[in-house]
Design a protein around this motif. Structure first.
Motif, PDB file in Angstrom:
ATOM      1  N   LYS A  22      78.320  89.788  91.982  1.00 49.06           N
ATOM      2  CA  LYS A  22      79.456  89.183  91.286  1.00 49.06           C
ATOM      3  C   LYS A  22      79.903  89.996  90.079  1.00 49.06           C
ATOM      4  CE  LYS A  22      78.845  85.246  89.078  1.00 49.06           C
ATOM      5  NZ  LYS A  22      78.561  83.805  88.951  1.00 49.06           N
ATOM      6  N   THR A  38      81.405  90.004  86.492  1.00 49.13           N
ATOM      7  CA  THR A  38      81.497  89.093  85.359  1.00 49.13           C
ATOM      8  C   THR A  38      82.315  89.742  84.258  1.00 49.13           C
ATOM      9  OG1 THR A  38      79.354  88.108  85.880  1.00 49.13           O
ATOM     10  CG2 THR A  38      80.197  87.780  83.642  1.00 49.13           C
ATOM     11  N   TYR A  85      89.940  84.453  91.911  1.00 48.13           N
ATOM     12  CA  TYR A  85      89.589  84.205  90.515  1.00 48.13           C
ATOM     13  C   TYR A  85      90.592  83.218  89.898  1.00 48.13           C
ATOM     14  CZ  TYR A  85      86.647  88.436  90.535  1.00 48.13           C
ATOM     15  OH  TYR A  85      85.686  89.380  90.798  1.00 48.13           O
ATOM     16  N   LYS A 103      87.611  84.089  86.050  1.00 48.88           N
ATOM     17  CA  LYS A 103      86.382  83.444  86.489  1.00 48.88           C
ATOM     18  C   LYS A 103      86.384  83.387  88.004  1.00 48.88           C
ATOM     19  CE  LYS A 103      85.712  78.973  86.815  1.00 48.88           C
ATOM     20  NZ  LYS A 103      85.542  77.522  86.512  1.00 48.88           N
ATOM     21  N   LEU A 153      85.985  82.201  91.604  1.00 54.16           N
ATOM     22  CA  LEU A 153      85.925  80.912  92.288  1.00 54.16           C
ATOM     23  C   LEU A 153      85.150  81.026  93.592  1.00 54.16           C
ATOM     24  CD1 LEU A 153      89.594  79.633  91.826  1.00 54.16           C
ATOM     25  CD2 LEU A 153      87.550  78.837  90.626  1.00 54.16           C
ATOM     26  N   ASP A 212      79.773  83.402  98.186  1.00 55.63           N
ATOM     27  CA  ASP A 212      79.457  82.627  96.991  1.00 55.63           C
ATOM     28  C   ASP A 212      80.629  81.732  96.654  1.00 55.63           C
ATOM     29  OD1 ASP A 212      78.845  83.487  93.468  1.00 55.63           O
ATOM     30  OD2 ASP A 212      78.532  81.629  94.575  1.00 55.63           O
ATOM     31  N   ASP A 213      80.409  80.447  96.627  1.00 56.10           N
ATOM     32  CA  ASP A 213      81.441  79.496  96.192  1.00 56.10           C
ATOM     33  C   ASP A 213      80.862  78.533  95.163  1.00 56.10           C
ATOM     34  OD1 ASP A 213      81.429  77.211  99.076  1.00 56.10           O
ATOM     35  OD2 ASP A 213      79.853  77.931  97.745  1.00 56.10           O
ATOM     36  N   SER A 214      79.866  78.999  94.432  1.00 57.15           N
ATOM     37  CA  SER A 214      79.158  78.130  93.503  1.00 57.15           C
ATOM     38  C   SER A 214      80.036  77.626  92.356  1.00 57.15           C
ATOM     39  CB  SER A 214      77.931  78.847  92.940  1.00 57.15           C
ATOM     40  OG  SER A 214      78.303  80.048  92.287  1.00 57.15           O
ATOM     41  N   GLN A 215      81.111  78.332  92.039  1.00 56.41           N
ATOM     42  CA  GLN A 215      81.975  77.908  90.933  1.00 56.41           C
ATOM     43  C   GLN A 215      83.290  77.327  91.419  1.00 56.41           C
ATOM     44  OE1 GLN A 215      81.434  80.091  87.054  1.00 56.41           O
ATOM     45  NE2 GLN A 215      81.164  81.818  88.433  1.00 56.41           N
TER      46      GLN A 215
END
Lengths: 119, 118
Positions: free
Chosen positions: A106, A108, B35, B44, B46, B56-59
């Motif tokens: 990811k 950041t 994002y 951020k 998404l 990854d879809d944790s957010q």
């Protein structure tokens, strides 16, 4: 987990002069990349420069260079001979080099620094 | 080489309405990201896809947000129902691959969709 902190919300520079934007980061990854992105008011995010953490030599791209201090977890961007077109929001970002674990590779971002260039 | 395309560029809706955004990544890019960028903040993440699978879809607020990437190319992000706090720019990005050495994991961003929820 990764965190990226840009402590300068705004910076300004005179055209043709040099400015340095600060960035600190924290990561539990053993290998990672660091980036500076530029986002002009039009919103298109553009990659300015990248640094591979395992390389000690600081990356340079024309008028843009970085000062990478791995032990201090610092990654600043120096813009030389500033031009009016350099005015934008600049984001520092970090990314693990591996997609394993919970990082999923990811990217950041920090909070950004608005750079104003005065003629 | 064509960049990441997004549409629409702007959207204004009332709260509780639904909205959908579309993204076409750079040809050949396996990884696609959505994002959310609230004004004055950094983007951020998404959700991120590798081909047509979610990495990854944790957010992602799954009670109201959904995303899909059928056939591993284009992607859509949907919000239903929208809330005032969803007002933001939604950025799509793509990369050749998810991770690994070299420049192939660099992300290229689209122009974004500015969403205003009234």
């Amino acid at each position: 987990a990764q965190t990226v902190t840009q402590s300068q919300p705004e910076m300004s520079v005179q055209e043709a002069e040099t400015v340095t934007l600060s960035c600190t980061y924290d990561t539990s990854e053993s290998d990672y990349y660091l980036f500076w992105y530029k986002q002009p008011p039009s919103r298109q995010m553009i990659l300015v420069i990248r640094q591979e953490a395992y390389k000690q030599q600081n990356a340079t791209e024309n008028r843009f260079s970085v000062n990478f201090q791995k032990a201090a977890k610092s990654f600043s961007l120096k813009i030389s001979d500033s031009q009016l077109g350099d005015a934008a929001m600049y984001f520092c970002a970090s990314k693990p080099s591996n997609a394993g674990g919970t990082s999923y590779g990811k990217l950041t971002f920090g909070q950004g620094t608005i750079l104003t260039v005065h003629p | 080489e064509a960049g990441v395309a997004q549409s629409p560029r702007y959207k204004i809706i009332e709260k509780r309405q639904s909205v959908a955004f579309w993204c076409n990544p750079i040809s050949g890019h396996a990884t696609l990201y959505w994002y959310q960028q609230i004004l004055g903040q950094g983007p951020k993440l998404l959700i991120q896809f590798q081909n047509n699978g979610v990495v990854d879809d944790s957010q992602l607020p799954k009670d109201r947000f959904s995303a899909e990437r059928l056939k591993g190319v284009d992607s859509t992000l949907k919000i239903q129902p929208a809330k005032l706090e969803d007002s933001a720019v939604y950025l799509c990005a793509s990369s050749l691959r998810l991770a690994g050495a070299g420049s192939g994991n660099e992300q290229f961003f689209g122009p974004g969709t500015r969403l205003t929820v009234l």
